[in-house]
Design a protein around this motif. Sequence first.
Motif, PDB file in Angstrom:
ATOM      1  N   TYR A 123     -14.727  47.495  12.192  1.00 11.29           N
ATOM      2  CA  TYR A 123     -14.421  47.891  10.777  1.00 11.29           C
ATOM      3  C   TYR A 123     -15.107  47.138   9.885  1.00 11.29           C
ATOM      4  O   TYR A 123     -15.517  46.106  10.109  1.00 11.29           O
ATOM      5  CB  TYR A 123     -12.944  48.345  11.018  1.00 11.29           C
ATOM      6  N   ALA A 124     -14.979  47.871   8.572  1.00 10.67           N
ATOM      7  CA  ALA A 124     -15.603  47.020   7.636  1.00 10.67           C
ATOM      8  C   ALA A 124     -14.684  45.939   7.230  1.00 10.67           C
ATOM      9  O   ALA A 124     -13.916  45.990   6.189  1.00 10.67           O
ATOM     10  CB  ALA A 124     -16.003  47.714   6.300  1.00 10.67           C
ATOM     11  N   THR A 125     -14.711  44.716   7.786  1.00  7.99           N
ATOM     12  CA  THR A 125     -13.921  43.600   7.669  1.00  7.99           C
ATOM     13  C   THR A 125     -13.673  43.122   6.168  1.00  7.99           C
ATOM     14  O   THR A 125     -14.891  42.844   5.550  1.00  7.99           O
ATOM     15  CB  THR A 125     -14.399  42.568   8.790  1.00  7.99           C
ATOM     16  N   LYS A 126     -12.528  42.824   5.716  1.00  2.35           N
ATOM     17  CA  LYS A 126     -12.379  42.346   4.558  1.00  2.35           C
ATOM     18  C   LYS A 126     -11.992  41.027   4.290  1.00  2.35           C
ATOM     19  O   LYS A 126     -12.488  40.120   3.253  1.00  2.35           O
ATOM     20  CB  LYS A 126     -11.390  43.066   3.584  1.00  2.35           C
ATOM     21  N   ALA A 127     -11.880  40.230   5.274  1.00  8.26           N
ATOM     22  CA  ALA A 127     -11.657  38.788   5.329  1.00  8.26           C
ATOM     23  C   ALA A 127     -12.077  38.250   6.485  1.00  8.26           C
ATOM     24  O   ALA A 127     -11.889  38.728   7.772  1.00  8.26           O
ATOM     25  CB  ALA A 127     -10.129  38.406   4.952  1.00  8.26           C
TER      26      ALA A 127
ATOM     27  N   LYS B 276      -5.348  52.519  10.666  1.00  6.32           N
ATOM     28  CA  LYS B 276      -6.130  53.502  11.392  1.00  6.32           C
ATOM     29  C   LYS B 276      -7.564  53.573  10.743  1.00  6.32           C
ATOM     30  O   LYS B 276      -7.598  53.872   9.438  1.00  6.32           O
ATOM     31  CB  LYS B 276      -5.258  54.967  11.364  1.00  6.32           C
ATOM     32  N   LYS B 277      -8.530  54.076  11.609  1.00  7.08           N
ATOM     33  CA  LYS B 277      -9.712  54.211  10.979  1.00  7.08           C
ATOM     34  C   LYS B 277      -9.653  55.758  10.795  1.00  7.08           C
ATOM     35  O   LYS B 277      -9.345  56.505  11.492  1.00  7.08           O
ATOM     36  CB  LYS B 277     -10.772  54.034  12.290  1.00  7.08           C
ATOM     37  N   VAL B 278     -10.215  56.038   9.528  1.00  7.18           N
ATOM     38  CA  VAL B 278      -9.926  57.349   8.944  1.00  7.18           C
ATOM     39  C   VAL B 278     -11.545  58.131   8.998  1.00  7.18           C
ATOM     40  O   VAL B 278     -12.547  57.474   8.671  1.00  7.18           O
ATOM     41  CB  VAL B 278      -9.701  57.628   7.728  1.00  7.18           C
TER      42      VAL B 278
HETATM   43  C1  FMN Z   1     -23.952  51.242   2.501  1.00  3.41           C
HETATM   44  C2  FMN Z   1     -22.405  50.759   2.529  1.00  3.41           C
HETATM   45  C3  FMN Z   1     -21.805  50.085   1.588  1.00  3.41           C
HETATM   46  C4  FMN Z   1     -20.585  49.288   1.669  1.00  3.41           C
HETATM   47  N1  FMN Z   1     -20.504  48.648   0.719  1.00  3.41           N
HETATM   48  C5  FMN Z   1     -19.123  47.780   0.891  1.00  3.41           C
HETATM   49  C6  FMN Z   1     -18.874  46.699   0.255  1.00  3.41           C
HETATM   50  O1  FMN Z   1     -19.402  46.404  -0.881  1.00  3.41           O
HETATM   51  N2  FMN Z   1     -17.600  46.150   0.325  1.00  3.41           N
HETATM   52  C7  FMN Z   1     -16.782  46.374   1.449  1.00  3.41           C
HETATM   53  O2  FMN Z   1     -15.922  45.793   1.561  1.00  3.41           O
HETATM   54  N3  FMN Z   1     -17.191  47.428   2.356  1.00  3.41           N
HETATM   55  C8  FMN Z   1     -18.098  48.052   1.780  1.00  3.41           C
HETATM   56  N4  FMN Z   1     -18.634  49.291   2.889  1.00  3.41           N
HETATM   57  C9  FMN Z   1     -17.765  49.712   3.895  1.00  3.41           C
HETATM   58  C10 FMN Z   1     -17.233  51.005   3.875  1.00  3.41           C
HETATM   59  O3  FMN Z   1     -16.043  51.346   2.790  1.00  3.41           O
HETATM   60  C11 FMN Z   1     -16.817  51.213   5.310  1.00  3.41           C
HETATM   61  O4  FMN Z   1     -17.481  51.258   6.333  1.00  3.41           O
HETATM   62  C12 FMN Z   1     -15.945  52.814   5.363  1.00  3.41           C
HETATM   63  O5  FMN Z   1     -14.814  52.616   4.422  1.00  3.41           O
HETATM   64  C13 FMN Z   1     -15.546  53.234   6.795  1.00  3.41           C
HETATM   65  O6  FMN Z   1     -14.769  52.225   7.204  1.00  3.41           O
HETATM   66  P1  FMN Z   1     -14.965  51.412   8.672  1.00  3.41           P
HETATM   67  O7  FMN Z   1     -16.516  50.718   8.280  1.00  3.41           O
HETATM   68  O8  FMN Z   1     -14.030  50.322   8.358  1.00  3.41           O
HETATM   69  O9  FMN Z   1     -14.963  52.173   9.817  1.00  3.41           O
HETATM   70  C14 FMN Z   1     -19.949  49.850   2.827  1.00  3.41           C
HETATM   71  C15 FMN Z   1     -20.599  50.584   3.654  1.00  3.41           C
HETATM   72  C16 FMN Z   1     -21.656  51.217   3.567  1.00  3.41           C
HETATM   73  C17 FMN Z   1     -22.332  51.876   4.727  1.00  3.41           C
END
Ligand code: FMN
Length: 210
Positions: free
Chosen positions: A11-15, A196-198
């Motif tokens: 998932y797109a880890t925030k920390a 949850k992943k959406v």
């Molecule tokens: C091109 C792109 C740019 C994104 N930019 C950011 C960002 O700057 N910061 C961040 O925290 N997440 C960023 N994301 C993550 C997305 O928000 C995340 O992939 C999406 O919400 C789906 O969730 P998941 O990857 O956790 O499954 C980015 C994702 C993509 C594909």
Amino acid sequence: MEIIEQLNWRYATKAMNGKRIPQEKIGRILEAARLAPSSNGLQPFEIIVISNQELKEKIRPAAFDQQQVTGCSHLLVFAAWDRYTPERIDGFITHTAKERGGDPERLERQRQSLLNNFGRMDEDGGYAHAARQAYLSLGVTIVAAAAEGVDGTPMEGFDPEQLDALLGLRGRGLRSTVIIALGYRDTEKDWLVNLKKVRKHKEQFVTELN
Ligand SMILES: Cc1cc2nc3c(=O)[nH]c(=O)nc-3n(C[C@H](O)[C@H](O)[C@H](O)COP(=O)(O)O)c2cc1C
């Protein structure tokens, strides 16, 4: 883990917790990025790999102060060509000839065709095309990282001009396009870790024409 499990795990880890990724894992992730396909095989982008903490600290304000920039182990900057030029196309043809050999006449036809297709794109069109190729490699990188059990946050949340200036990219004919922070999740501090992943449901996502 199977690929679907890996993609559910990531998932797109925030920390991130600052732990360093072993070199062999980074090597394999970068190799996957390098092996990504691109239009005509031109690979019109490079990847800048930043593990230097001081440099990551400098980049963080240009990335809206996002924690992953400094909490990650390696920050990858996908930097796309600012335009297609005859020199770049020639460089590609010369490289292909060296790697693969081939009939000089055929290579010359390929060169002319590339010049026709790409050489006449204006700067914006050329960069937009190059950037799309960088995104494809980003996608492969995300999957490769997950396969290695490495977290990866793709990020567009940064100021490209500031990042270009910090890394001296414009002078090399490159523009920062998208970045990915690679590292390990901080399970204590990440608000997203247990959510949850959406995703769209399959019916909204796939149209099957049988
Ligand atoms: C091109 C792109 C740019 C994104 N930019 C950011 C960002 O700057 N910061 C961040 O925290 N997440 C960023 N994301 C993550 C997305 O928000 C995340 O992939 C999406 O919400 C789906 O969730 P998941 O990857 O956790 O499954 C980015 C994702 C993509 C594909």
